[in-house]
Write an enzyme that holds these catalytic residues in place. Structure first.
Site, PDB file in Angstrom:
ATOM      1  N   GLU A 137      -2.254   4.916   3.118  1.00 42.41           N
ATOM      2  CA  GLU A 137      -2.135   3.532   2.632  1.00 42.41           C
ATOM      3  C   GLU A 137      -3.476   2.882   2.285  1.00 42.41           C
ATOM      4  O   GLU A 137      -3.576   2.152   1.303  1.00 42.41           O
ATOM      5  CB  GLU A 137      -1.398   2.664   3.647  1.00 42.41           C
ATOM      6  CG  GLU A 137       0.088   2.932   3.752  1.00 42.41           C
ATOM      7  CD  GLU A 137       0.433   4.014   4.755  1.00 42.41           C
ATOM      8  OE1 GLU A 137       1.618   4.178   5.058  1.00 42.41           O
ATOM      9  OE2 GLU A 137      -0.506   4.712   5.207  1.00 42.41           O
TER      10      GLU A 137
ATOM     11  N   HIS B  79       5.463   4.247  13.746  1.00 44.81           N
ATOM     12  CA  HIS B  79       5.877   5.125  12.655  1.00 44.81           C
ATOM     13  C   HIS B  79       4.731   5.687  11.845  1.00 44.81           C
ATOM     14  O   HIS B  79       4.921   6.554  11.017  1.00 44.81           O
ATOM     15  CB  HIS B  79       6.816   4.384  11.696  1.00 44.81           C
ATOM     16  CG  HIS B  79       6.099   3.373  10.837  1.00 44.81           C
ATOM     17  ND1 HIS B  79       5.733   2.134  11.306  1.00 44.81           N
ATOM     18  CD2 HIS B  79       5.658   3.433   9.571  1.00 44.81           C
ATOM     19  CE1 HIS B  79       5.107   1.480  10.342  1.00 44.81           C
ATOM     20  NE2 HIS B  79       5.032   2.238   9.283  1.00 44.81           N
TER      21      HIS B  79
ATOM     22  N   ARG C 184       1.936   7.578   9.901  1.00 44.11           N
ATOM     23  CA  ARG C 184       1.717   9.008   9.690  1.00 44.11           C
ATOM     24  C   ARG C 184       0.504   9.513  10.468  1.00 44.11           C
ATOM     25  O   ARG C 184       0.483  10.620  10.986  1.00 44.11           O
ATOM     26  CB  ARG C 184       1.547   9.238   8.180  1.00 44.11           C
ATOM     27  CG  ARG C 184       1.648  10.657   7.744  1.00 44.11           C
ATOM     28  CD  ARG C 184       1.643  10.748   6.226  1.00 44.11           C
ATOM     29  NE  ARG C 184       2.984  10.643   5.656  1.00 44.11           N
ATOM     30  CZ  ARG C 184       3.429   9.650   4.881  1.00 44.11           C
ATOM     31  NH1 ARG C 184       2.649   8.631   4.624  1.00 44.11           N
ATOM     32  NH2 ARG C 184       4.646   9.640   4.407  1.00 44.11           N
TER      33      ARG C 184
ATOM     34  N   GLU D 155      -0.131  -9.147  -1.271  1.00 39.36           N
ATOM     35  CA  GLU D 155      -0.798  -8.649  -0.062  1.00 39.36           C
ATOM     36  C   GLU D 155      -2.007  -7.793  -0.463  1.00 39.36           C
ATOM     37  O   GLU D 155      -2.200  -6.664  -0.003  1.00 39.36           O
ATOM     38  CB  GLU D 155       0.140  -7.862   0.840  1.00 39.36           C
ATOM     39  CG  GLU D 155      -0.400  -7.708   2.270  1.00 39.36           C
ATOM     40  CD  GLU D 155       0.503  -6.867   3.148  1.00 39.36           C
ATOM     41  OE1 GLU D 155       0.397  -5.623   3.113  1.00 39.36           O
ATOM     42  OE2 GLU D 155       1.325  -7.447   3.868  1.00 39.36           O
TER      43      GLU D 155
ATOM     44  N   HIS E  30      12.144   4.678  13.930  1.00 36.21           N
ATOM     45  CA  HIS E  30      12.024   4.950  12.493  1.00 36.21           C
ATOM     46  C   HIS E  30      12.782   6.246  12.186  1.00 36.21           C
ATOM     47  O   HIS E  30      12.807   7.156  12.995  1.00 36.21           O
ATOM     48  CB  HIS E  30      10.542   5.103  12.142  1.00 36.21           C
ATOM     49  CG  HIS E  30      10.221   4.980  10.690  1.00 36.21           C
ATOM     50  ND1 HIS E  30      10.399   6.017   9.801  1.00 36.21           N
ATOM     51  CD2 HIS E  30       9.732   3.950   9.970  1.00 36.21           C
ATOM     52  CE1 HIS E  30      10.008   5.627   8.597  1.00 36.21           C
ATOM     53  NE2 HIS E  30       9.608   4.379   8.665  1.00 36.21           N
TER      54      HIS E  30
ATOM     55  N   ASP F   7       0.803  -1.229   0.000  1.00 35.00           N
ATOM     56  CA  ASP F   7       0.000   0.000   0.000  1.00 35.00           C
ATOM     57  C   ASP F   7       0.832   1.273   0.000  1.00 35.00           C
ATOM     58  O   ASP F   7       0.411   2.299   0.524  1.00 35.00           O
ATOM     59  CB  ASP F   7      -0.881  -0.014   1.244  1.00 35.00           C
ATOM     60  CG  ASP F   7      -0.051  -0.250   2.504  1.00 35.00           C
ATOM     61  OD1 ASP F   7      -0.612  -0.719   3.503  1.00 35.00           O
ATOM     62  OD2 ASP F   7       1.165   0.019   2.477  1.00 35.00           O
TER      63      ASP F   7
HETATM   64  C1  LIG Z   1      -1.167  -0.026   6.710  1.00 34.99           C
HETATM   65  C2  LIG Z   1      -0.062  -1.004   6.886  1.00 34.99           C
HETATM   66  O1  LIG Z   1       0.026  -1.742   7.843  1.00 34.99           O
HETATM   67  N1  LIG Z   1       0.877  -1.009   5.915  1.00 34.99           N
HETATM   68  C3  LIG Z   1       1.990  -1.876   6.062  1.00 34.99           C
HETATM   69  C4  LIG Z   1       3.240  -1.094   5.831  1.00 34.99           C
HETATM   70  O2  LIG Z   1       4.269  -1.813   6.421  1.00 34.99           O
HETATM   71  P1  LIG Z   1       4.591  -1.865   7.967  1.00 34.99           P
HETATM   72  O3  LIG Z   1       3.571  -1.154   8.761  1.00 34.99           O
HETATM   73  O4  LIG Z   1       4.814  -3.292   8.276  1.00 34.99           O
HETATM   74  O5  LIG Z   1       5.950  -1.020   7.968  1.00 34.99           O
HETATM   75  P2  LIG Z   1       7.213  -1.147   8.930  1.00 34.99           P
HETATM   76  O6  LIG Z   1       6.759  -1.339  10.302  1.00 34.99           O
HETATM   77  O7  LIG Z   1       8.088   0.006   8.575  1.00 34.99           O
HETATM   78  O8  LIG Z   1       7.985  -2.454   8.414  1.00 34.99           O
HETATM   79  C5  LIG Z   1       7.811  -3.646   9.092  1.00 34.99           C
HETATM   80  C6  LIG Z   1       8.895  -4.591   8.654  1.00 34.99           C
HETATM   81  O9  LIG Z   1      10.158  -3.997   8.920  1.00 34.99           O
HETATM   82  C7  LIG Z   1      10.903  -4.801   9.817  1.00 34.99           C
HETATM   83  N2  LIG Z   1      11.621  -3.907  10.744  1.00 34.99           N
HETATM   84  C8  LIG Z   1      10.916  -3.018  11.504  1.00 34.99           C
HETATM   85  C9  LIG Z   1      11.603  -2.173  12.367  1.00 34.99           C
HETATM   86  C10 LIG Z   1      13.022  -2.236  12.429  1.00 34.99           C
HETATM   87  O10 LIG Z   1      13.695  -1.503  13.175  1.00 34.99           O
HETATM   88  N3  LIG Z   1      13.671  -3.149  11.633  1.00 34.99           N
HETATM   89  C11 LIG Z   1      12.997  -3.988  10.796  1.00 34.99           C
HETATM   90  O11 LIG Z   1      13.607  -4.814  10.119  1.00 34.99           O
HETATM   91  C12 LIG Z   1       9.889  -5.680  10.522  1.00 34.99           C
HETATM   92  O12 LIG Z   1      10.467  -6.928  10.867  1.00 34.99           O
HETATM   93  C13 LIG Z   1       8.821  -5.853   9.458  1.00 34.99           C
HETATM   94  O13 LIG Z   1       9.103  -6.940   8.609  1.00 34.99           O
HETATM   95  O14 LIG Z   1       3.506  -0.964   4.437  1.00 34.99           O
HETATM   96  C14 LIG Z   1       3.744  -2.211   3.816  1.00 34.99           C
HETATM   97  C15 LIG Z   1       4.294  -2.008   2.421  1.00 34.99           C
HETATM   98  O15 LIG Z   1       3.303  -1.769   1.509  1.00 34.99           O
HETATM   99  C16 LIG Z   1       2.477  -3.015   3.833  1.00 34.99           C
HETATM  100  O16 LIG Z   1       2.785  -4.337   3.423  1.00 34.99           O
HETATM  101  C17 LIG Z   1       1.874  -3.109   5.211  1.00 34.99           C
HETATM  102  O17 LIG Z   1       0.514  -3.472   5.034  1.00 34.99           O
END
Ligand SMILES: CC(=O)N[C@@H]1[C@@H](OP(=O)(O)OP(=O)(O)OC[C@H]2O[C@@H](n3ccc(=O)[nH]c3=O)[C@H](O)[C@@H]2O)O[C@H](CO)[C@@H](O)[C@@H]1O
Length: 421
Positions: free
Chosen positions: A179, A250, A252, A165, A283, A143
């Site tokens: 998103e 993180h 927004r 996804e 973040h 997203d």
């Molecule tokens: C609305 C919503 O939910 N949207 C999501 C958003 O993703 P998110 O919310 O999961 O984003 P983050 O939390 O940034 O990433 C998480 C990943 O990062 C790894 N991580 C985290 C902190 C760190 O210090 N070191 C790391 O390695 C962690 O293990 C994990 O795998 O967008 C994606 C793309 O479109 C979507 O798929 C997904 O729906």
């Protein structure tokens, strides 16, 4: 998932040259600055008949969730796979690419700091790229702005879009913002929807999308986890019930008051439990950095660090007693290690973990967060009840399923005459 060092893939797109406005090919040096004259459809000598699949992404979570698909496609070998890095998450993404042995075939340039400027530039470069290299399929995930622009540019070029996804919904365009809107818009122009769960599939069917175009695959984030855990021997640590609390925030839509409340709740809980370590990889967004430093910087048992690389994050989950997060991916990953999750949001696109009892939706307000954390830290039975026995989001084979479906759509079946000949 086998690890394929992708320099060879990158090397097949010649040299470090500029194609279009600022697009840079990134590959093992071949000396040439031009695409070879006999370049196949993907700028690769020979192999003119192989289907070309473009993967467009630029953020940390997209890389994690598309890496298994990339390696599964390369292992199957029937397609030319082109990884395009948009640069949306510049620094955090570089780490992630390295963790998964991926060297992008093409990197877009990013000069604008804001999302609007990024969007304009990214759209222009993707449009040029897809005009120069006709792809047979464009794969995007989730997203993000990168995912939406990849899908939109492919749509304009009549390149079919495969959406990994697909179907996650809150139906609230304000949360998560932007998103939720981006994901719904991608669904409207997608040809193949790879839904992680039956619920996601049902959402797409309710929106009038064809059943034949929706495949339930599981979430590829579990593929990445299992591959990493196997490769590096990461497993649930004994005594994790007294392990650190891992925090990530993180989104927004939390910037401002809600993020302040979340951090104040973390500070309150940390002060009440001085013996419990709190690990918070912050973040890189300056809004998050500033708020975390101001509110949590002087709490002795709160460790504010740079974002963990992927391995560090998986190791942190394996030893954590609790995860407090507004992240989508962490809601999907924590059950692999049986770590209870408190979701710091008003709603989640992942109700499966709440229904499975391994996560609770506590919202982004101080009182609710403190109450739930206290409950779990003071009642071991309640904590144990939230230990997931299996992961409701996938079995680690989603990427294989996706690669198989793409093959079924893109690899021409020899005609009976050809077979008979
Ligand atoms: C609305 C919503 O939910 N949207 C999501 C958003 O993703 P998110 O919310 O999961 O984003 P983050 O939390 O940034 O990433 C998480 C990943 O990062 C790894 N991580 C985290 C902190 C760190 O210090 N070191 C790391 O390695 C962690 O293990 C994990 O795998 O967008 C994606 C793309 O479109 C979507 O798929 C997904 O729906």
């Amino acid at each position: 998932m086998s690890t394929v060092h992708c320099c060879t893939a990158a090397g097949e797109i010649a040299g470090n040259s500029s194609v279009g406005c600022g697009i840079r090919t990134q590959c093992a040096s071949t000396g040439s600055n031009e695409l070879p004259a006999n370049a196949g459809r993907a700028g690769r000598p020979g192999a003119v008949d192989q289907p070309v699949i473009g993967i467009v992404c630029g953020t940390r979570p997209e890389i994690i969730k598309l890496a298994p698909v990339y390696h599964a496609l390369r292992a199957q070998g029937w397609a030319r796979v082109v990884w395009v890095h948009t640069g949306q998450h510049a620094d955090m993404a570089e780490h992630m690419l390295g963790c998964f042995d991926i060297v992008p075939d093409l990197r877009l340039t990013r000069s604008g700091a804001g999302i609007e400027q990024f969007s304009i530039e990214c759209r222009a470069q993707l449009g040029q790229l897809m005009a120069a290299q006709p792809w047979d399929m464009c794969v995007v995930q989730g997203d993000t702005e990168s995912a939406f622009l990849g899908a939109l540019c492919a749509f304009y070029r009549r390149i079919p879009v495969a959406h990994v996804e697909a179907g996650l919904r809150t139906y609230n365009l304000e949360r998560p913002f932007p998103e939720e809107g981006l994901r719904q818009m991608i669904s409207r122009i997608t040809a193949l929807h790879f839904a992680p769960t039956e619920r996601a599939r049902d959402a797409l069917l309710r929106e009038g999308l064809r059943d034949a175009d929706i495949l339930v695959t599981g979430n590829t984030v579990v593929d990445a986890q299992l591959w990493t855990s196997d490769k590096y021997g990461i497993k649930r640590e004994p005594g994790a019930s007294k392990g650190p609390i891992v925090v990530t925030v993180h989104r927004r839509e939390h910037w401002g008051g809600e993020m302040q409340e979340i951090f104040e709740a973390v500070a309150e809980v940390a002060r009440e439990h001085p013996d419990r370590q709190v690990r918070f990889p912050v973040h890189l967004n300056p809004v998050v950095q500033r708020a975390a430093r101001d509110i949590l910087g002087d709490v002795p048992n709160v460790e504010l660090t740079a974002p963990f690389d992927y391995l560090e994050m998986q190791r942190a989950l394996a030893g954590a007693s609790l995860v407090l997060t507004d992240s989508g991916g962490l809601q999907e990953e924590a059950p692999t290690f049986g770590v209870p999750v408190l979701v710091l949001r008003h709603e989640t696109e992942r109700p499966e973990c709440v229904e499975a009892g391994c996560a609770a939706l506590v919202g982004p307000h101080r009182e609710g967060i403190v109450r739930e954390v206290r409950r779990l830290l003071n009642d071991e039975l309640a904590w144990r009840r939230m230990q997931a026995s299996t992961n409701p989001f996938g079995d680690g084979r989603a990427s294989q399923r996706i690669a198989d479906v793409l093959a079924a759509h893109l690899v021409p079946v020899p005609s009976t005459e050809a077979v008979a000949a």
